[in-house]
Design an enzyme around this catalytic site. Structure first.
Site, PDB file in Angstrom:
ATOM      1  CE  LYS A  35      -0.854   2.055   3.270  1.00 51.65           C
ATOM      2  NZ  LYS A  35      -0.630   3.567   3.107  1.00 51.65           N
ATOM      3  CB  THR A  90       3.086   4.342   5.780  1.00 53.16           C
ATOM      4  OG1 THR A  90       3.184   5.478   6.672  1.00 53.16           O
ATOM      5  CG2 THR A  90       4.139   3.390   5.767  1.00 53.16           C
ATOM      6  CG  ASN A 128      -2.116  15.547   1.873  1.00 58.71           C
ATOM      7  OD1 ASN A 128      -1.907  14.359   2.794  1.00 58.71           O
ATOM      8  ND2 ASN A 128      -1.422  15.539   0.633  1.00 58.71           N
TER       9      ASN A 128
END
Length: 413
Positions: A189, A203, A408
């Site tokens: 991922k 991440t 974000n």
């Protein structure tokens, strides 16, 4: 998908996922990869000096177990980072519960987390999900797919890659060799906070599995080589996560033993890692263009990488790409401050086959309309020749869009 299991899923592993209640969406957020017997392990972790609790526990466990892993426990929705001792306690409690569930030592459990930083991980939710999850794991492709779906956060698609190869193994009762099939399957991922700097060099988590028999020290050597030209060659936003992890497990269930310097295995492993790395870039947050940077003629490979990173991390360059603006002057500027050895009068730049810059200045046959059309494509390459030596680098990156900012700007709210 189950019919594919006999072809692509490495033997000796089982998989599964469940809803532990960490994701606000209510989707599956807790996944397990379970080896039938302790598997050889090698791992790379983020170079960020702020490391999430599971990474610290992982390093302890790999050392204590001699590089052997039985259970990989992955949660999404919470990074378990920057919460002090509570984070370590949560990771260890999860490991203890998983060890009790599968009859292994706690140091043979490898925890991973991804999600929001600075929020305590409710380990009790993971522990409560373990009994039923343990009953549902399996070795089929659809079980493997459950892991791919459960570990994603801002990703828009699951990311998997597979490879198979034949390995010659000495006959037990004879002087000859017999071919044995080795399988490699990987899942990962990653979409934002992507600029992995993995050592021993949102991440990135990567789990690579093979049914070859490889000792941990040799496995580590293969992983380091593959990482260097794949995951360490991508960037979406230049931010190195606190949780980046790449884990390679070898079950040995195929019976095919692989020693050091097996070029075929390294090539297959590198192929899988590169596929995942490029999938991560293609699924970058808000991405509208994927760019392959090809740096040639640097004084060294390290200098070539410096140039690639300077370009890939420049907001001015990335926003120009977002607008399909062939502003090659921004590339020149980034090359100049990269720290690499350069001569401004020997730099050549091409967009695909289009001459853009020659000898440090605008190419005589520069065609702005053609250049604009070329970089309007969703994927394209930019070649830079510094004409300083033989150093090279291939690097994959993205543009920077309004959508990235939107995602974000309100990630936690």
């Amino acid at each position: 998908m189950s019919d594919l299991s006999q072809f692509v899923i490495p033997r000796g592993f089982r998989f599964g996922a469940a809803k532990a209640g960490l994701k606000q969406s209510g989707r599956a957020d807790f996944a397990l990869i379970v080896a039938d017997a302790p598997a050889s392990a090698a791992a790379g972790f983020t170079a960020n000096r702020v490391k999430a609790a599971p990474l610290l526990v992982d390093a302890e466990h790999l050392h204590a177990s001699g590089g052997r892993v039985r259970v990989v426990a992955i949660n999404a929705g919470n990074a378990n980072c920057a919460v002090g001792q509570a984070g370590m306690d949560a990771a260890r409690a999860t490991c203890s519960a998983a060890a009790a569930t599968f009859g292994c030592k706690p140091e043979q459990v490898f925890p991973s987390s991804t999600g929001v930083i600075g929020v305590p991980l409710p380990a009790e939710k993971l522990i409560a999900a373990l009994p039923e999850l343990a009953k549902s794991i399996g070795s089929q492709s659809d079980h493997f797919q459950q892991v791919a779906e459960a570990i994603i956060t801002t990703d828009t698609v699951e990311k998997t890659a597979f490879a198979r190869l034949q390995v010659l193994t000495p006959e037990i009762d004879g002087p000859g060799e017999i071919p044995q099939e080795v399988r490699i399957a990987a899942v990962c991922k990653g979409s934002g906070m992507i600029h992995p700097q993995l050592v021993p060099h949102a991440t990135m988590l990567v789990y690579i599995l093979t049914d070859a028999a490889i000792e941990p020290a040799i496995l580590d050597g293969y992983l380091r080589e593959a990482i260097e030209v794949s995951f360490n060659r991508i960037s979406v936003d230049g931010d190195t996560s606190t949780n980046d992890t790449v884990l390679l497990l070898a079950s040995g269930a195929s019976g095919a033993r692989i020693g050091a310097a097996n070029r075929e295995f390294l090539a297959a492993l590198t192929h899988v890692c590169t596929s995942l790395a490029r999938q991560i870039v293609a699924d970058g947050e808000g991405v509208s263009h994927v760019i392959e940077l090809r740096i040639h003629g640097a004084a060294s490979d390290a200098d070539a990488l410096r140039v690639a990173k300077a370009i890939a991390h420049s907001p001015l360059v990335k926003t120009a790409w977002a607008g399909c603006d062939p502003n090659w002057g921004r590339l020149i500027a980034a090359i100049g401050y990269s720290g690499a050895q350069i001569d401004p009068q020997t730099i050549d730049i091409s967009f695909g086959e289009l001459a853009i810059c020659r000898n440090g200045g605008r190419a005589v046959d520069f065609d702005e309309v053609a250049a604009h059309a070329y970089i309007s494509q969703p994927e394209y390459s930019i070649t830079i020749d510094l004409n300083q030596g033989t150093g090279t680098c291939k690097f994959w990156t993205t543009d920077l869009t309004h959508e990235y900012i939107r995602i974000n700007a309100d990630y936690t709210t």
